[in-house]
Design an enzyme around this catalytic site. Structure first.
Site, PDB file in Angstrom:
ATOM      1  N   HIS A 153      16.938 -13.158  11.571  1.00 35.21           N
ATOM      2  CA  HIS A 153      15.642 -13.053  12.239  1.00 35.21           C
ATOM      3  C   HIS A 153      14.586 -13.635  11.306  1.00 35.21           C
ATOM      4  O   HIS A 153      14.528 -13.284  10.118  1.00 35.21           O
ATOM      5  CB  HIS A 153      15.352 -11.585  12.554  1.00 35.21           C
ATOM      6  CG  HIS A 153      13.923 -11.331  12.886  1.00 35.21           C
ATOM      7  ND1 HIS A 153      13.239 -12.088  13.810  1.00 35.21           N
ATOM      8  CD2 HIS A 153      13.025 -10.421  12.404  1.00 35.21           C
ATOM      9  CE1 HIS A 153      11.990 -11.656  13.883  1.00 35.21           C
ATOM     10  NE2 HIS A 153      11.844 -10.648  13.045  1.00 35.21           N
ATOM     11  N   CYS A 156      12.646  -6.950  17.197  1.00 38.71           N
ATOM     12  CA  CYS A 156      13.174  -8.162  16.569  1.00 38.71           C
ATOM     13  C   CYS A 156      14.701  -8.163  16.498  1.00 38.71           C
ATOM     14  O   CYS A 156      15.301  -9.176  16.135  1.00 38.71           O
ATOM     15  CB  CYS A 156      12.582  -8.333  15.177  1.00 38.71           C
ATOM     16  SG  CYS A 156      10.795  -8.369  15.209  1.00 38.71           S
ATOM     17  N   ASN A 183       6.875 -15.401  12.812  1.00 34.66           N
ATOM     18  CA  ASN A 183       7.841 -14.425  13.313  1.00 34.66           C
ATOM     19  C   ASN A 183       7.665 -14.310  14.829  1.00 34.66           C
ATOM     20  O   ASN A 183       6.667 -13.774  15.304  1.00 34.66           O
ATOM     21  CB  ASN A 183       7.560 -13.086  12.618  1.00 34.66           C
ATOM     22  CG  ASN A 183       8.433 -11.959  13.112  1.00 34.66           C
ATOM     23  OD1 ASN A 183       9.102 -12.066  14.139  1.00 34.66           O
ATOM     24  ND2 ASN A 183       8.422 -10.853  12.386  1.00 34.66           N
TER      25      ASN A 183
HETATM   26  N1  ACO Z   1      -4.258 -12.624   2.957  1.00 39.01           N
HETATM   27  C1  ACO Z   1      -4.756 -12.273   1.757  1.00 39.01           C
HETATM   28  N2  ACO Z   1      -4.549 -11.068   1.214  1.00 39.01           N
HETATM   29  C2  ACO Z   1      -3.814 -10.190   1.907  1.00 39.01           C
HETATM   30  C3  ACO Z   1      -3.249 -10.493   3.165  1.00 39.01           C
HETATM   31  C4  ACO Z   1      -3.516 -11.774   3.684  1.00 39.01           C
HETATM   32  N3  ACO Z   1      -3.031 -12.176   4.877  1.00 39.01           N
HETATM   33  N4  ACO Z   1      -2.571  -9.437   3.608  1.00 39.01           N
HETATM   34  C5  ACO Z   1      -2.660  -8.481   2.672  1.00 39.01           C
HETATM   35  N5  ACO Z   1      -3.425  -8.940   1.645  1.00 39.01           N
HETATM   36  C6  ACO Z   1      -3.792  -8.246   0.421  1.00 39.01           C
HETATM   37  C7  ACO Z   1      -3.808  -6.751   0.588  1.00 39.01           C
HETATM   38  O1  ACO Z   1      -5.035  -6.323   1.125  1.00 39.01           O
HETATM   39  C8  ACO Z   1      -3.602  -6.291  -0.816  1.00 39.01           C
HETATM   40  O2  ACO Z   1      -4.811  -6.382  -1.510  1.00 39.01           O
HETATM   41  P1  ACO Z   1      -5.288  -5.186  -2.456  1.00 39.01           P
HETATM   42  O3  ACO Z   1      -4.242  -5.128  -3.541  1.00 39.01           O
HETATM   43  O4  ACO Z   1      -6.618  -5.654  -2.919  1.00 39.01           O
HETATM   44  O5  ACO Z   1      -5.307  -3.964  -1.595  1.00 39.01           O
HETATM   45  C9  ACO Z   1      -2.680  -7.350  -1.410  1.00 39.01           C
HETATM   46  O6  ACO Z   1      -2.798  -8.499  -0.561  1.00 39.01           O
HETATM   47  C10 ACO Z   1      -1.233  -6.926  -1.450  1.00 39.01           C
HETATM   48  O7  ACO Z   1      -0.906  -6.342  -0.185  1.00 39.01           O
HETATM   49  P2  ACO Z   1       0.559  -5.907   0.143  1.00 39.01           P
HETATM   50  O8  ACO Z   1       0.595  -5.318   1.520  1.00 39.01           O
HETATM   51  O9  ACO Z   1       1.071  -5.080  -0.998  1.00 39.01           O
HETATM   52  O10 ACO Z   1       1.265  -7.317   0.150  1.00 39.01           O
HETATM   53  P3  ACO Z   1       2.796  -7.618  -0.005  1.00 39.01           P
HETATM   54  O11 ACO Z   1       3.061  -8.309  -1.257  1.00 39.01           O
HETATM   55  O12 ACO Z   1       3.630  -6.425   0.337  1.00 39.01           O
HETATM   56  O13 ACO Z   1       2.984  -8.686   1.146  1.00 39.01           O
HETATM   57  C11 ACO Z   1       3.857  -8.778   3.379  1.00 39.01           C
HETATM   58  C12 ACO Z   1       2.706  -8.328   2.485  1.00 39.01           C
HETATM   59  C13 ACO Z   1       3.966 -10.274   3.318  1.00 39.01           C
HETATM   60  C14 ACO Z   1       3.550  -8.334   4.804  1.00 39.01           C
HETATM   61  C15 ACO Z   1       5.154  -8.114   2.848  1.00 39.01           C
HETATM   62  O14 ACO Z   1       4.970  -6.723   2.712  1.00 39.01           O
HETATM   63  C16 ACO Z   1       6.304  -8.352   3.741  1.00 39.01           C
HETATM   64  O15 ACO Z   1       6.817  -9.429   3.814  1.00 39.01           O
HETATM   65  N6  ACO Z   1       6.768  -7.313   4.464  1.00 39.01           N
HETATM   66  C17 ACO Z   1       7.744  -7.457   5.484  1.00 39.01           C
HETATM   67  C18 ACO Z   1       6.976  -7.545   6.743  1.00 39.01           C
HETATM   68  C19 ACO Z   1       7.728  -8.224   7.815  1.00 39.01           C
HETATM   69  O16 ACO Z   1       8.413  -9.190   7.624  1.00 39.01           O
HETATM   70  N7  ACO Z   1       7.547  -7.683   9.013  1.00 39.01           N
HETATM   71  C20 ACO Z   1       8.115  -8.157  10.139  1.00 39.01           C
HETATM   72  C21 ACO Z   1       9.575  -7.795  10.137  1.00 39.01           C
HETATM   73  S1  ACO Z   1       9.997  -6.774  11.389  1.00 39.01           S
HETATM   74  C22 ACO Z   1       9.650  -7.640  12.689  1.00 39.01           C
HETATM   75  O17 ACO Z   1      10.000  -8.771  12.720  1.00 39.01           O
HETATM   76  C23 ACO Z   1       8.840  -7.056  13.738  1.00 39.01           C
END
Ligand code: ACO
Length: 334
Positions: free
Chosen positions: A259, A118, A289
C-alpha cells in the site's frame, strides 16, 4: 479450507486504473498550509497528488478502472459474476458498487461495497478468491477506489499532505492452477483511535423524551507516529506469514507491492525483509496515498509498462485504519 473445490484456483488476468487529471504539487500545497516540498518529499516521498473535481463521482472513477481491467482480461461486462468495490469514500453510504455495475452494463453481476480502509484491496482479493474457490463464481471484478480529498482537513498539515484520489481494478478468474499462493489478514480494533474518519452525531429531539443523533462525518484524524510504528512492525510480520503459507521464501519474491502510504514505510518494510529496492514498486511520488486504490493503481502501471510479467511472484500488503492489515502472495496472469 474444506469448501475449496479441487482444481478451482484463481488467476488475476486483467488490471486497469483511473485518476483525476487535476493535480496539486507540494509547492502549491505550501500555499495552502505551512509546509514545504522539502519537508513532504523527505518525510513521505510524495511530490504531487491527483484531486477529483466536485463533478467527479467515485462510481465513474471506479468504472473507468474496471473497464480497463475487463478489456485486458478479454471479457465483456456481461461476463462478470461479481463486482467488489473496496472503498471508504462511497458516493452513497448505502453503497456505490451497484452504480458501478450500472455504468459498466454488467447486468449479471451482483455488486457490493467492502470497507477496510487502505487494506480494502487485499481484503477484497482474499474475499473474491473465496467465491471462486468454492465454485460459486468464475469472473470477478475487484476495484479499489477512494476520493479522500473530500474527507481531508485541508487546514491540517499533518494529514492533508499525504492523500490523493484514484482507482485501480483487477479481474480475478477461475483457473486450473491457483495463483493465489498464500495470505494472512489481521484486525485490531483496540488501536482504532489512531486513524479515523468518524461520524459525529448531534443530539436532536424528535419528541420531549425521544432523542436521536444526526450529524456529519468529521475529517480524517491520524496519529502519524503510531501509524508509522504499526506499519513498520506489523507489515513485515504478516508478509512473512503469507510467504510461509505459500511455502516460499523472500528470495522467491519478484515484486514487493505495498500500500503506497509513505516511502519511508516502503523502505523500512523492504529493509526489514531484505528485499532490494529494485524489487519495490513505488508510485506514491505521483499520487500520494490513494487508500484502497493504491495497490491496483501501482500494479496497473507496472503491468502496462511491461515490468511485471506473466508468472512473476508478487507479495502485496495493505494496512491502515481499523486497524486492519494483511498480505497476499500471488503470481500475475494465468
Ligand atoms: N509540513 C511541515 N511540518 C510538518 C508537517 C508538514 N506537512 N506535518 C507535521 N509537521 C511538523 C509537526 O508539526 C512537528 O513540528 P513540531 O515538532 O514543531 O511540533 C514536526 O513536523 C514533526 O511532526 P511529526 O508528526 O513527529 O512528524 P513525523 O516525523 O512523524 O512525520 C508523518 C509525520 C510523515 C505523517 C509520519 O508520522 C508518517 O509517515 N506516519 C505514517 C502515516 C501514514 O503513512 N499514514 C497513512 C497510512 S494508513 C493509511 O493509508 C490510511
Amino acid at each position: 479450507m474444506a469448501l475449496k473445490q479441487p482444481g478451482v484456483g484463481i488467476a488475476i488476468t486483467g488490471c486497469g486504473s483511473a485518476a483525476p487529471t487535476a493535480f496539486l504539487d507540494n509547492q502549491q500545497l505550501s500555499q495552502i498550509v505551512d509546509t514545504s516540498d522539502e519537508w513532504i518529499a523527505t518525510r513521505t516521498g510524495i511530490r504531487q497528488r491527483r484531486l477529483a473535481p466536485p463533478t467527479q463521482s467515485l462510481a465513474t472513477l471506479a468504472a473507468q478502472a474496471a473497464q480497463g481491467a475487463i478489456a485486458m482480461a478479454g471479457l465483456s461486462p456481461t461476463d462478470i459474476d461479481l463486482i467488489l468495490l473496496a472503498t471508504s469514500t462511497p458516493d452513497d453510504l448505502f453503497g456505490t458498487a451497484c452504480r458501478v455495475q450500472a455504468e459498466l452494463g454488467a447486468a449479471r453481476a451482483v455488486a457490493f461495497d467492502l470497507t477496510a480502509a487502505c487494506s480494502g484491496f487485499v481484503f477484497g482479493l482474499v474475499t473474491a478468491a473465496q467465491f471462486i474457490h468454492t465454485g460459486v463464481y468464475q469472473n470477478i471484478v475487484l476495484i479499489g477506489a477512494d476520493i479522500l480529498s473530500r474527507w481531508v482537513d485541508w487546514s491540517d498539515r499533518r494529514t492533508c499532505v499525504l492523500f490523493g484520489d484514484g482507482a485501480g481494478a483487477v479481474v480475478i478468474q477461475a483457473n486450473g492452477r491457483d495463483r493465489l499462493l498464500g495470505f494472512e489478514l489481521r484486525s485490531d480494533g483496540t488501536q482504532n483511535h489512531y486513524l479515523n474518519l468518524n461520524y459525529q452525531p448531534d443530539p436532536k429531539h424528535l419528541t420531549d423524551d425521544l432523542e436521536i443523533g444526526q450529524g456529519t462525518f468529521q475529517p480524517i484524524t491520524m496519529n502519524g507516529q503510531e501509524v508509522y510504528r504499526f506499519a513498520a512492525r506489523r507489515v513485515p510480520e504478516v508478509i512473512e506469514k503469507a510467504l510461509f503459507r505459500a511455502n516460499l521464501s523472500i528470495e522467491d519474491v519478484d515484486w514487493l507491492l505495498l500500500h503506497q502510504a509513505n516511502q519511508r514505510i516502503l523502505d523500512a518494510v523492504a529493509d526489514r525483509l531484505n528485499i532490494p529496492p529494485e524489487k519495490v514498486i513505488s508510485n506514491l511520488a505521483k499520487y500520494g496515498n490513494t487508500s484502497a486504490a493504491s495497490i491496483p493503481l501501482a500494479l496497473d502501471e507496472e503491468v502496462r509498462q511491461g515490468k511485471v510479467q506473466v508468472g512473476d511472484t508478487i507479495v502485496t500488503s495493505g494496512f491502515g485504519a481499523g486497524l486492519t492489515w494483511g498480505a497476499a502472495v500471488f503470481q500475475w496472469g494465468r
